[in-house]
Design an enzyme around this catalytic site. Structure first.
Site, mmCIF file in Angstrom:
data_model
loop_
_atom_site.group_PDB
_atom_site.id
_atom_site.type_symbol
_atom_site.label_atom_id
_atom_site.label_comp_id
_atom_site.label_asym_id
_atom_site.label_seq_id
_atom_site.Cartn_x
_atom_site.Cartn_y
_atom_site.Cartn_z
ATOM 1 N N ARG A 109 0.854 -1.197 0.000
ATOM 2 C CA ARG A 109 0.000 0.000 0.000
ATOM 3 C C ARG A 109 0.886 1.242 0.000
ATOM 4 O O ARG A 109 1.753 1.394 0.850
ATOM 5 C CB ARG A 109 -0.894 -0.003 1.245
ATOM 6 C CG ARG A 109 -1.678 1.281 1.369
ATOM 7 C CD ARG A 109 -2.615 1.301 2.565
ATOM 8 N NE ARG A 109 -3.290 2.574 2.568
ATOM 9 C CZ ARG A 109 -3.310 3.432 3.578
ATOM 10 N NH1 ARG A 109 -2.717 3.134 4.730
ATOM 11 N NH2 ARG A 109 -3.929 4.582 3.468
ATOM 12 N N HIS A 154 -3.303 10.965 0.409
ATOM 13 C CA HIS A 154 -2.806 10.734 1.771
ATOM 14 C C HIS A 154 -2.251 12.070 2.290
ATOM 15 O O HIS A 154 -1.035 12.218 2.492
ATOM 16 C CB HIS A 154 -1.750 9.629 1.753
ATOM 17 C CG HIS A 154 -1.507 8.974 3.072
ATOM 18 N ND1 HIS A 154 -1.629 7.623 3.295
ATOM 19 C CD2 HIS A 154 -1.138 9.494 4.284
ATOM 20 C CE1 HIS A 154 -1.332 7.331 4.548
ATOM 21 N NE2 HIS A 154 -1.035 8.451 5.179
ATOM 22 N N GLU A 199 -7.799 8.371 5.950
ATOM 23 C CA GLU A 199 -8.129 9.003 7.222
ATOM 24 C C GLU A 199 -8.697 10.425 7.096
ATOM 25 O O GLU A 199 -8.068 11.398 7.543
ATOM 26 C CB GLU A 199 -6.897 9.027 8.138
ATOM 27 C CG GLU A 199 -6.321 7.656 8.411
ATOM 28 C CD GLU A 199 -5.287 7.637 9.540
ATOM 29 O OE1 GLU A 199 -4.827 8.719 9.945
ATOM 30 O OE2 GLU A 199 -4.954 6.542 10.016
ATOM 31 N N ASN A 340 -7.724 1.707 9.462
ATOM 32 C CA ASN A 340 -6.453 1.937 10.155
ATOM 33 C C ASN A 340 -6.731 1.875 11.644
ATOM 34 O O ASN A 340 -7.531 2.665 12.165
ATOM 35 C CB ASN A 340 -5.879 3.316 9.822
ATOM 36 C CG ASN A 340 -5.357 3.405 8.393
ATOM 37 O OD1 ASN A 340 -5.318 2.408 7.678
ATOM 38 N ND2 ASN A 340 -4.944 4.594 7.993
ATOM 39 N N TYR A 342 -4.974 1.381 15.632
ATOM 40 C CA TYR A 342 -3.773 1.321 16.472
ATOM 41 C C TYR A 342 -4.086 1.140 17.957
ATOM 42 O O TYR A 342 -3.335 0.504 18.671
ATOM 43 C CB TYR A 342 -2.946 2.616 16.324
ATOM 44 C CG TYR A 342 -2.297 2.786 14.969
ATOM 45 C CD1 TYR A 342 -2.977 3.342 13.894
ATOM 46 C CD2 TYR A 342 -0.993 2.373 14.762
ATOM 47 C CE1 TYR A 342 -2.387 3.487 12.652
ATOM 48 C CE2 TYR A 342 -0.383 2.518 13.517
ATOM 49 C CZ TYR A 342 -1.080 3.076 12.473
ATOM 50 O OH TYR A 342 -0.486 3.207 11.243
ATOM 51 N N GLU A 411 -3.686 -0.287 7.972
ATOM 52 C CA GLU A 411 -2.562 0.139 8.819
ATOM 53 C C GLU A 411 -2.713 -0.437 10.217
ATOM 54 O O GLU A 411 -3.811 -0.446 10.784
ATOM 55 C CB GLU A 411 -2.511 1.670 8.994
ATOM 56 C CG GLU A 411 -1.994 2.411 7.803
ATOM 57 C CD GLU A 411 -1.863 3.902 8.068
ATOM 58 O OE1 GLU A 411 -1.662 4.302 9.240
ATOM 59 O OE2 GLU A 411 -1.985 4.667 7.105
HETATM 60 C C1 NOJ Z 1 -1.895 7.101 10.146
HETATM 61 C C2 NOJ Z 1 -1.435 7.623 8.840
HETATM 62 O O1 NOJ Z 1 -2.205 7.174 7.776
HETATM 63 C C3 NOJ Z 1 0.037 7.440 8.573
HETATM 64 O O2 NOJ Z 1 0.405 8.358 7.611
HETATM 65 C C4 NOJ Z 1 0.783 7.605 9.877
HETATM 66 O O3 NOJ Z 1 2.163 7.654 9.685
HETATM 67 C C5 NOJ Z 1 0.403 6.460 10.775
HETATM 68 N N1 NOJ Z 1 -1.024 6.468 11.015
HETATM 69 C C6 NOJ Z 1 1.114 6.446 12.111
HETATM 70 O O4 NOJ Z 1 0.772 7.543 12.881
#
Ligand code: NOJ
Length: 509
Positions: A109, A154, A199, A340, A342, A411
Site C-alpha cells: 500500500r 494521503h 483518514e 487503520n 492502532y 494500517e
Molecule cells: C496514520 C497515517 O495514515 C500514517 O500516515 C501515519 O504515519 C500512521 N497512522 C502512524 O501515525
C-alpha cells in the site's frame, strides 16, 4: 446415560462458541493466545505514503503541497524536520521493491502525490513525469508478484487548492474527480485495490480543527464538518467514476480508509458508559462510514448532538445536510472497508470539567469523556497504547454496524524513538494484534480479507518528524544513501506471512 452426557457436552461446547462469537463486550475478549491460520486468499502487506517516503519535493514538475509549506514554514514539526528527502524513495524505489520481495508480502500500500500528477488542478494539466514515476513503480511492484494497493490522497493537498478555498470550495469536487480519472486511466489496468482517501478524520480534525497538522488551521467548531462534507462527496464521485467507466475493464475494488480507535465503555456495566462508547464511535468512524456504508447520511446520534450543541443564531446545525439526491449518490460507494487501527479509548459521559477542557466544537459536541487505562503499555507515540483486544473489538463493531463488509486493515503498527534493530516490543505488539484479528476472523466470523503493517520502513511521521519510528526496516536519515536495514520484526512478519498466521504446534509437522 453416556448419550445424555455427550448431548450435554455438545450443548456446552456449542453455547460457549456462541457466547464467544456473539459477545459485543470487549471484556469477554481475553488476550490468551489463539493458534490459527488464515485462508490462502487473505492478503498480507505493508504500507507507506508519498510524502512520508518519497522526498524529491520539487523535482520533475511536482508542485508545492500543504505539507511542503507547513514543514518549510518552521515551528510546526519536531526539530523542524521536513519530508524534502525522507527515505528518498523517488530515487530509491527499487530498494523498496527489494525489501518488499524479501518480506514476501502479497500487497504493497502506497499513495500517489496529486501534486506530482496534476501540479495545478485548477488547469488540470497532467505532468507526464509524475505519471511515469508511478507507472514504473506500479509495474515493478506487479512484476514482483505483489498487488499494489493505491491511495489517491494521503494528506498532501496541492497548495494551490488550499489557497483556492481548500475543501470548502465545491470546485474541488470536480478537480478531485479529474485527478482520480487520470489515476484510474493510467494505472487502472495494474491496480486491483484503490483507496480514495486516507483518514479523512485526521485530514479534517487535525488539519482544520486543532491544526497540529498541515495546513495548521484551528476552527474546531465549523471547518471539520464543512470539509468532511465535501470530502465524502469527492469520495463518492471517484467511486462512481470507477464503477461506471472502469470497473468492467479492470474489475478492481475502490474504497476509503477510516482510522478509528476501538471505543470501549469505561465501565461496561453502566448503560451510560456503553451509550457514550457507541456515541464516540459514531462521531469518529460513523461520521464517514454511516453515509457510505449505511444510508447516505450522518449517524442520527451525531446529527442530534451537533444540533443541540450548535448554538447558532438561526438555530441551524453546524453539521451540514446532504440533499436527498446526494444521499442516494453517496450510499453504497464502497467495495470493501479500509481500516487503520492502532489503539483503544475508554468512554463515559463528559462532565462539565471535561467539556471545559476540550475545544468547543467537534470534541465538545460528542459529550464523551475519553481516557486511557494507566495500566496499558505505552508506545513512543502519544496516542498509541497497546490494547490488542481493541483490534477484535473494532472488527466486531464493523461486522455488526456495517453488514460484515469485507475489511482490509490498511494500517497497524507501533513506534519507538530510536529505531533499534532489536525491536521485540514491535514483535510483541504485532503478534498480539494479528492474533486478535485471527480470533475475529476464525471465532467471530468477521469478514477480514487483508492486513497491513504500518510501515515497511522508518519514515517521516508528520508533526513528529523522524522522532517516532514505525518501520520493519531501519533507515538512517543521516546517511545520504538511506540504506534499508531489516529489524527483527521484519523477519518475524516474514514468518507470519509464510505461515498465514500462527499454526497450531500440535497440528503441524
Ligand atoms: C496514520 C497515517 O495514515 C500514517 O500516515 C501515519 O504515519 C500512521 N497512522 C502512524 O501515525
Amino acid at each position: 446415560m453416556l448419550q445424555l452426557k455427550m448431548l450435554v457436552l455438545f450443548f456446552m461446547v456449542v453455547s460457549s462458541v456462541f457466547r464467544c462469537s456473539a459477545t459485543a463486550d470487549q471484556r469477554d475478549f481475553t488476550d490468551a493466545f489463539y493458534y490459527g491460520v488464515l485462508p490462502d486468499s487473505f492478503t498480507w502487506g505493508v504500507s507507506t505514503a508519498a510524502y512520508q517516503i518519497e522526498g524529491a519535493w520539487n523535482e520533475d514538475g511536482k508542485s508545492e503541497h500543504i505539507w511542503d509549506r507547513f514543514c518549510h514554514e518552521g515551528g510546526h514539526v519536531d526539530r523542524n524536520h521536513t519530508g524534502d528527502v525522507a527515505c528518498d524513495s523517488y530515487h530509491k524505489w527499487r530498494d523498496d521493491i527489494t525489501i518488499l520481495k524479501e518480506l514476501g508480502v502479497k500487497h504493497y500500500r502506497f499513495s500517489l502525490s496529486w501534486s506530482r500528477i496534476v501540479p495545478d488542478p485548477t488547469t488540470g494539466v497532467v505532468n507526464q513525469a509524475g505519471v511515469d514515476f508511478y507507472l514504473n513503480l506500479i509495474t515493478a511492484v506487479k512484476q514482483a508478484g505483489i498487488e499494489p494497493l493505491v491511495t489517491l490522497f494521503h494528506w498532501d493537498l496541492p497548495q494551490i487548492l488550499e489557497d483556492n478555498g481548500s475543501w470548502g470550495n465545491e470546485t474541488i469536487i470536480q478537480q478531485y474527480k479529474h485527478y482520480a480519472d487520470v489515476a484510474f486511466s493510467h494505472f487502472g489496468h495494474l491496480v486491483k485495490y484503490w483507496l480514495t482517501f486516507n483518514e479523512p478524520w485526521v485530514v479534517t480534525w487535525q488539519g482544520y480543527g486543532i491544526g497540529d497538522y498541515a495546513p495548521g488551521i484551528k476552527q474546531p467548531a465549523t471547518l471539520p464538518y464543512l470539509y468532511a462534507h465535501n470530502i465524502i462527496k469527492c469520495h463518492a464521485q471517484a467511486w462512481h467514476l470507477y464503477d461506471t467507466t472502469y470497473r468492467a475493464r479492470f474489475n478492481g475494488m475502490v474504497s476509503i480508509t477510516l482510522n478509528t480507535d476501538f471505543f470501549a465503555p469505561k465501565n461496561s456495566s453502566k448503560p451510560e458508559d456503553v451509550e457514550a462508547a457507541e456515541r464516540a464511535a459514531q462521531f469518529s468512524v460513523g461520521w464517514f462510514a454511516h453515509p457510505i456504508y449505511v444510508d447516505g447520511d450522518y449517524p442520527q446520534v451525531m446529527k442530534d448532538y451537533v444540533q443541540r450543541n450548535s448554538n447558532t443564531i438561526d438555530g441551524s446545525s453546524r453539521l451540514p445536510k446532504f440533499t436527498v439526491s446526494e444521499k442516494l449518490f453517496i450510499k453504497g460507494t464502497f467495495d470493501y472497508f479500509g481500516l487503520n487501527h492502532y489503539s483503544t479509548s475508554l468512554c463515559e459521559p463528559a462532565d462539565a470539567a471535561y467539556q471545559a477542557s476540550v475545544p468547543k466544537g467537534y470534541l465538545g459536541d460528542m459529550e464523551v469523556k475519553l481516557t486511557r487505562d494507566p495500566k496499558w503499555r505505552k508506545a513512543a507515540s502519544s496516542y498509541l497504547y497497546y490494547v490488542p483486544w481493541g483490534m477484535r473489538g473494532i472488527l466486531n463493531f464493523i461486522r455488526t454496524h456495517y453488514n460484515n463488509t469485507p475489511v482490509i486493515v490498511t494500517e497497524n503498527g507501533v513506534t519507538d524513538h530510536n529505531g533499534t534493530l532489536h525491536d521485540s516490543f514491535r514483535i510483541d505488539y504485532l503478534r498480539s494484534y494479528m492474533n486478535e484479528l485471527i480470533k475475529a476472523v476464525l471465532i467471530d466470523k468477521c469478514n477480514v480479507i487483508g492486513y497491513t503493517v504500518w510501515s515497511i520502513m522508518d519514515n517521516f511521521e508528520w508533526a513528529r518528524g523522524y522522532t517516532e519510528k514505525f518501520g520493519l526496516y531501519y533507515v538512517d536519515f543521516d546517511n545520504p544513501q538511506r540504506p534499508r536495514v531489516a529489524k527483527q520484526s521484519a523477519m518475524f512478519y516474514k514468518g507470519v506471512i509464510a505461515d498465514r498466521g500462527f499454526p497450531d504446534p500440535g497440528i503441524i509437522g
